[in-house]
Write a protein that holds these residues in place. Sequence first.
Motif, PDB file in Angstrom:
ATOM      1  N   LYS A 100      -6.502   5.163   1.448  1.00 27.94           N
ATOM      2  CA  LYS A 100      -6.546   6.604   1.678  1.00 27.94           C
ATOM      3  C   LYS A 100      -5.130   7.152   1.480  1.00 27.94           C
ATOM      4  N   VAL A 101      -4.893   7.683   0.296  1.00 25.81           N
ATOM      5  CA  VAL A 101      -3.541   8.028  -0.132  1.00 25.81           C
ATOM      6  C   VAL A 101      -2.903   9.077   0.771  1.00 25.81           C
ATOM      7  N   ASN A 102      -3.571  10.195   0.979  1.00 28.02           N
ATOM      8  CA  ASN A 102      -2.956  11.279   1.745  1.00 28.02           C
ATOM      9  C   ASN A 102      -2.744  10.894   3.212  1.00 28.02           C
ATOM     10  N   ARG A 103      -3.674  10.139   3.777  1.00 27.19           N
ATOM     11  CA  ARG A 103      -3.486   9.690   5.160  1.00 27.19           C
ATOM     12  C   ARG A 103      -2.291   8.749   5.256  1.00 27.19           C
ATOM     13  N   THR A 104      -2.152   7.856   4.266  1.00 24.82           N
ATOM     14  CA  THR A 104      -1.010   6.951   4.237  1.00 24.82           C
ATOM     15  C   THR A 104       0.295   7.728   4.111  1.00 24.82           C
ATOM     16  N   ARG A 105       0.274   8.769   3.295  1.00 28.30           N
ATOM     17  CA  ARG A 105       1.476   9.592   3.134  1.00 28.30           C
ATOM     18  C   ARG A 105       1.833  10.315   4.429  1.00 28.30           C
ATOM     19  N   VAL A 106       0.843  10.857   5.102  1.00 30.47           N
ATOM     20  CA  VAL A 106       1.102  11.592   6.344  1.00 30.47           C
ATOM     21  C   VAL A 106       1.680  10.660   7.404  1.00 30.47           C
ATOM     22  N   LEU A 107       1.035   9.524   7.633  1.00 30.67           N
ATOM     23  CA  LEU A 107       1.473   8.609   8.689  1.00 30.67           C
ATOM     24  C   LEU A 107       2.883   8.074   8.432  1.00 30.67           C
ATOM     25  N   ASN A 108       3.176   7.748   7.191  1.00 29.58           N
ATOM     26  CA  ASN A 108       4.486   7.173   6.901  1.00 29.58           C
ATOM     27  C   ASN A 108       5.584   8.231   6.831  1.00 29.58           C
ATOM     28  N   THR A 109       5.226   9.467   6.538  1.00 26.24           N
ATOM     29  CA  THR A 109       6.208  10.548   6.621  1.00 26.24           C
ATOM     30  C   THR A 109       6.592  10.796   8.075  1.00 26.24           C
ATOM     31  N   ILE A 110       5.602  10.718   8.963  1.00 28.50           N
ATOM     32  CA  ILE A 110       5.900  10.839  10.396  1.00 28.50           C
ATOM     33  C   ILE A 110       6.768   9.672  10.855  1.00 28.50           C
ATOM     34  N   ARG A 163       0.830  -1.211   0.000  1.00 30.18           N
ATOM     35  CA  ARG A 163       0.000   0.000   0.000  1.00 30.18           C
ATOM     36  C   ARG A 163       0.861   1.255   0.000  1.00 30.18           C
ATOM     37  N   LEU A 164       1.928   1.214   0.779  1.00 26.41           N
ATOM     38  CA  LEU A 164       2.826   2.368   0.846  1.00 26.41           C
ATOM     39  C   LEU A 164       3.427   2.657  -0.531  1.00 26.41           C
ATOM     40  N   ARG A 165       3.939   1.625  -1.193  1.00 19.70           N
ATOM     41  CA  ARG A 165       4.570   1.832  -2.495  1.00 19.70           C
ATOM     42  C   ARG A 165       3.560   2.209  -3.566  1.00 19.70           C
ATOM     43  N   ALA A 166       2.320   1.734  -3.423  1.00 21.64           N
ATOM     44  CA  ALA A 166       1.278   2.107  -4.380  1.00 21.64           C
ATOM     45  C   ALA A 166       0.986   3.602  -4.327  1.00 21.64           C
ATOM     46  N   CYS A 167       1.074   4.179  -3.135  1.00 20.65           N
ATOM     47  CA  CYS A 167       0.823   5.620  -2.984  1.00 20.65           C
ATOM     48  C   CYS A 167       1.937   6.445  -3.628  1.00 20.65           C
ATOM     49  N   GLY A 168       3.113   5.877  -3.763  1.00 24.83           N
ATOM     50  CA  GLY A 168       4.209   6.598  -4.397  1.00 24.83           C
ATOM     51  C   GLY A 168       4.345   6.311  -5.879  1.00 24.83           C
ATOM     52  N   GLU A 169       3.826   5.178  -6.331  1.00 28.01           N
ATOM     53  CA  GLU A 169       3.934   4.811  -7.743  1.00 28.01           C
ATOM     54  C   GLU A 169       2.693   5.200  -8.539  1.00 28.01           C
ATOM     55  N   HIS A 170       1.514   4.888  -8.005  1.00 26.71           N
ATOM     56  CA  HIS A 170       0.273   5.162  -8.741  1.00 26.71           C
ATOM     57  C   HIS A 170      -0.844   5.456  -7.748  1.00 26.71           C
ATOM     58  N   PRO A 171      -0.848   6.666  -7.173  1.00 27.40           N
ATOM     59  CA  PRO A 171      -1.833   6.981  -6.134  1.00 27.40           C
ATOM     60  C   PRO A 171      -3.277   6.893  -6.610  1.00 27.40           C
ATOM     61  N   ARG A 172      -3.538   7.183  -7.868  1.00 25.33           N
ATOM     62  CA  ARG A 172      -4.914   7.091  -8.369  1.00 25.33           C
ATOM     63  C   ARG A 172      -5.411   5.657  -8.303  1.00 25.33           C
ATOM     64  N   ALA A 173      -4.566   4.705  -8.702  1.00 26.27           N
ATOM     65  CA  ALA A 173      -4.953   3.294  -8.623  1.00 26.27           C
ATOM     66  C   ALA A 173      -5.125   2.868  -7.175  1.00 26.27           C
ATOM     67  N   ALA A 174      -4.235   3.363  -6.274  1.00 24.41           N
ATOM     68  CA  ALA A 174      -4.364   3.030  -4.857  1.00 24.41           C
ATOM     69  C   ALA A 174      -5.681   3.553  -4.297  1.00 24.41           C
ATOM     70  N   ASP A 175      -6.058   4.754  -4.681  1.00 24.61           N
ATOM     71  CA  ASP A 175      -7.323   5.331  -4.216  1.00 24.61           C
ATOM     72  C   ASP A 175      -8.511   4.526  -4.723  1.00 24.61           C
ATOM     73  N   THR A 176      -8.391   4.022  -5.927  1.00 25.10           N
ATOM     74  CA  THR A 176      -9.486   3.250  -6.532  1.00 25.10           C
ATOM     75  C   THR A 176      -9.794   1.989  -5.731  1.00 25.10           C
ATOM     76  N   VAL A 177      -8.769   1.367  -5.147  1.00 22.51           N
ATOM     77  CA  VAL A 177      -8.999   0.136  -4.387  1.00 22.51           C
ATOM     78  C   VAL A 177      -9.231   0.419  -2.900  1.00 22.51           C
ATOM     79  N   GLY A 178      -9.434   1.669  -2.530  1.00 20.95           N
ATOM     80  CA  GLY A 178      -9.824   2.001  -1.167  1.00 20.95           C
ATOM     81  C   GLY A 178      -8.721   2.463  -0.238  1.00 20.95           C
TER      82      GLY A 178
END
Length: 432
Positions: free
Chosen positions: A315-325, A298-313
Amino acid sequence: MSTAVLLDDLVTDHMRPRSWKLPIALSVFTLAAAFGFAGTTSSTAISQVAIVTGNRWLGTINLALPSLTSEIVLVAAMLCVTGSAWWASATRTTAFGKVRLGSWMGIIFGTCFVASFLLWAVAGRGASLQFTSLLSGALFLSVPLIFGAMAGTVCEHVGVINVSIEGQLLAGAFLAAVVGAVSQNPWLGLISAPVAGAVIGALLALFAVRYWVDHIIVGVVLNVLVTGLTSYLFSTVLTRNTAVFSATVKLPKWQIPVLSEIPVIGPVLFNQNALVYLMYIAVIALQILLFKSKWGLRLRACGEHPRAADTVGIKVNRTRVLNTILGGAIAGLGGAYFTVANGLAFGKQMSAGRGYIALAAMILGGWKPKGALVAALLFGFADNLQNALGVVGVEVPSQFMLMAPYLVTIFAVAGLVGRVRPPAMEGKPYKG
């Protein structure tokens, strides 16, 4: 393997353009070793090397090697690797089975080149090169680089460029020193270090993910902010009450039974403090979790193809925030190296640009934990080499050693040591 797959591989190899970058680079370094090291070595010189095995039966092994003969053997090995590189480029061969030619060529050639340099440096000096101490010091100096590179790997795989590693290391060093000094407990200092890094990571996520500010600009600003804030607190608070805020505490060393008795490797890897052992765990865990777990997918999907990650449910921006922290916390933990791991009080700008070298290690390692580990160890080795050669009496300009990591990174990005590709959507906001 089917005939269709074999034909497809043959067509792919035939259509792959030839690349002469690696063989040309290896040829240049081979000539440098042949004429710069072997060509200037006296035929009567002796290179002395001391290897502390850490084993009570073997003790310390003292080697007295004929310098010129050793140089000739090493240059011959480099010539063989260079010839293999020319052959591989001419035939468009990139791997034997699952082993990539570029990888083993780089390892063998690099080992021979470094050995050639070391034997040349100590030839006829009369003092022994302490090989085990060189490796042990290189590992310890690599600790903040490895934690910083792991932080950058996590953040960039999720789509956030983390230039603020420098600030996260410095913040972790500051809080670890202050909490450790006030409590007189290095363990509390170690625990507090990732908290400081996580705070800086949260600020990076806030501006980069929530408000779509350019990631590189935010990272640089955060570095300046942390540098200024810690310098101000150091000048106004720490120096006015040094007995409380600048008292030194140090993590104890743990010698692991049996493992520490392994010749050479034992005293290097298994006679360290808790921060180094946490580093081992972090690298292994991230390498497995990033590429073998649902969280990593899921983490790598948000960095490679966030639109596809969002399509399968997802939450791209939340995943980005949590993993940046999370990345900030990892870098902050590395900041504890500068204070409680070394038993030092906090000093202004004591991270000394290592956050940027950690970024270089991440790029050289191909955005993979194991690759970043090797690159960071290489940089730590270059850093410690100056100290080791200084003990022997070899004067190497410090500026040359400091610029070596960046030169290697430039070569890597230019494709001389293989193709490196960042995550496709790093640094790009997702507005879904």
